[in-house]
Scaffold this active site. Structure first.
Site, short mmCIF file in Angstrom:
data_model
loop_
_atom_site.label_atom_id
_atom_site.label_comp_id
_atom_site.label_asym_id
_atom_site.label_seq_id
_atom_site.Cartn_x
_atom_site.Cartn_y
_atom_site.Cartn_z
N LYS A 174 -15.12 9.74 -25.29
CA LYS A 174 -16.49 9.55 -24.83
C LYS A 174 -17.42 9.91 -25.96
O LYS A 174 -17.08 10.71 -26.83
CB LYS A 174 -16.79 10.47 -23.64
N1 GLU Z 1 -18.46 4.32 -19.29
C1 GLU Z 1 -17.53 3.73 -18.40
C2 GLU Z 1 -16.68 4.80 -17.75
O1 GLU Z 1 -17.07 5.93 -17.66
C3 GLU Z 1 -16.72 2.62 -19.05
C4 GLU Z 1 -15.85 3.03 -20.20
C5 GLU Z 1 -15.21 1.87 -20.93
O2 GLU Z 1 -15.33 0.74 -20.49
O3 GLU Z 1 -14.59 2.14 -21.97
O4 GLU Z 1 -15.63 4.54 -17.24
#
Ligand code: GLU
Length: 416
Positions: free
Chosen positions: A106
């Site tokens: 993240k």
């Molecule tokens: N931000 C989204 C999540 O928390 C998508 C993450 C992604 O597609 O890599 O799952």
């Protein structure tokens, strides 16, 4: 105050519950409690008035035992390293729950995107990308949108990374615009996946969806589209909210009209024919389904005793604290946990990345069919464990995920 519960501490508690059930050894517990890599960067940019401002950004790779790191990037004033660590670990478990070959990552920048111009946001994104470019890449770590970032943000990341390589690298991010290698269905994927598992859950709970009364907290990409899809399935959306407050009409709202109002005025509040409610009041409204699509720590030990929903679907990451989980479980409220309920987003991200690597494009039907298959399979696996081990759905999802990641770690062994 629990409202400020440290999300990484919550993530560790959730992990340890599953580790206890799996009787996971100490070494694996230590490895999985510690993110593999945390990069914190200063992001200096020139603001429109000529001043230089320095923002703090992070990119955390929690675990890559099952594949390249994957996870979104958020722009929000409350971003901290611990929050990003929690979000990265949730991505590890999420990818394992739905069985896609990724680890978890993240990113985040502490900033207030609502008070920044498009030019400032572009410079912020490009400089942040340059700073984290040493650890991202299509075979290493693939960012995507999260809170207050979108397809345009991904386009700037893709361009910045590509300029430094000398050729277009669409596979470095997902959630891109279609014109530069995005996937059909990605924009709706988080909400669509969430609605697929809600559909399965209401079947198991004997709660007809076309008679369900629904409350949605958060009206961004996940919340607004989930409201629309549930409305299309015949559910009645009685209340929705965004960061400025909520609106209630017990006869039902038209999600598309509410969205148009938000696009026009910047918020759902003051939508004609509704009563104003605060975000706190909204969470405690009597309803069948409560969709949490905002931020962390919304349901805590303080308000869990007053929640009157039968089913909670976590389209957001980390909206319920572990203490609240216990209370909800005791009260018989069924929770579809974040690492299952919002996994549709990263699932279609995976489809997008596969299309990018193969330079071959799928039609919308293909994407949605495979998404449905993935979500229904994950729901059934988690539901079976929930029944077999007599634990709540979150613990069941963690048991499934931690077991899969632990198996990968055992097979790979410890280097050197
Ligand atoms: N931000 C989204 C999540 O928390 C998508 C993450 C992604 O597609 O890599 O799952």
């Amino acid at each position: 105050m629990e409202a400020s519960a440290n999300p990484f501490q919550s993530a560790l508690k959730q992990f340890n519950r599953a580790a206890d059930i799996l009787d996971l050894d100490d070494g694996l517990r230590k490895i999985l409690s510690t993110p593999e890599r945390c990069l914190t960067v200063a992001v200096p940019i020139k603001m429109d008035d000529g001043r230089i401002e320095v923002f703090i950004g992070h990119r955390v790779q929690h675990n890559t035992a099952r594949g390249p790191a994957k996870g979104g990037i958020r722009y929000h004033p409350s971003v901290t390293l611990d929050e990003v660590k929690a979000l990265a670990s949730w991505m590890t478990w999420k990818c394992a729950v739905v069985g896609i070959p990724y680890g978890g990552a993240k990113g985040g920048i502490a900033c207030d995107p609502k008070r920044m111009s498009r030019g400032e946001l572009e410079r912020l994104t490009r400089r942040y990308t340059a700073e984290i470019s040493i650890i991202i890449g299509p075979e290493k770590d693939i960012p995507a949108p999260d809170v207050y970032t979108d397809a345009q943000t991904m386009a700037w990341i893709m361009d910045t990374y590509s300029m430094n390589r000398g050729y277009a690298v669409p596979g470095v991010v997902t959630g891109k615009p279609l014109a530069i290698g995005g996937s059909l269905g990605r924009h709706e994927a988080t909400a669509q996946g969430c609605v697929f598992v809600i559909r399965e859950a209401v079947k198991a709970l004997n709660l007809p969806l076309d008679r369900a009364r629904v409350v949605v907290q958060g009206y961004g990409n996940a919340g607004s589209i989930a409201a629309r899809l549930l409305h299309e399935q015949g559910a009645t959306i009685i209340a929705v909210s965004d960061s400025r407050g909520g609106i209630l009409n017990s006869k039902g709202l038209d999600p598309m009209k509410v969205l148009a109002h938000k696009q026009e005025t910047g918020s759902v509040v003051e939508y004609p024919g509704t009563e104003a409610v605060s975000n706190q009041e909204l969470l405690e409204l009597p309803c069948d389904i409560l969709v949490l699509a905002a931020l962390e720590n919304q349901i805590t030990a303080a308000n869990a005793p007053r929640i009157r929903a039968k089913l909670i679907a976590e389209a957001a990451n980390g909206p319920t604290t572990p203490e609240a989980d216990d209370i909800l479980h005791e009260r018989g409220i069924f929770v579809l946990p974040d690492i299952l309920a919002n996994a549709g987003g990263v699932t279609v991200s995976y489809f997008e990345w596969v299309q990018n690597l193969q330079e071959l494009w799928w039609d919308l039907e293909d994407v949605n069919e495979r998404l449905e298959e993935t979500m229904v399979r994950a729901f059934n696996n988690v539901y079976a464990l929930h029944e077999e081990k007599n634990v709540d759905m979150r613990t069941a999802a963690y048991v499934l995920a931690v077991d899969r990641v632990a198996e990968a770690l055992r097979l790979r062994g410890l280097f050197p």
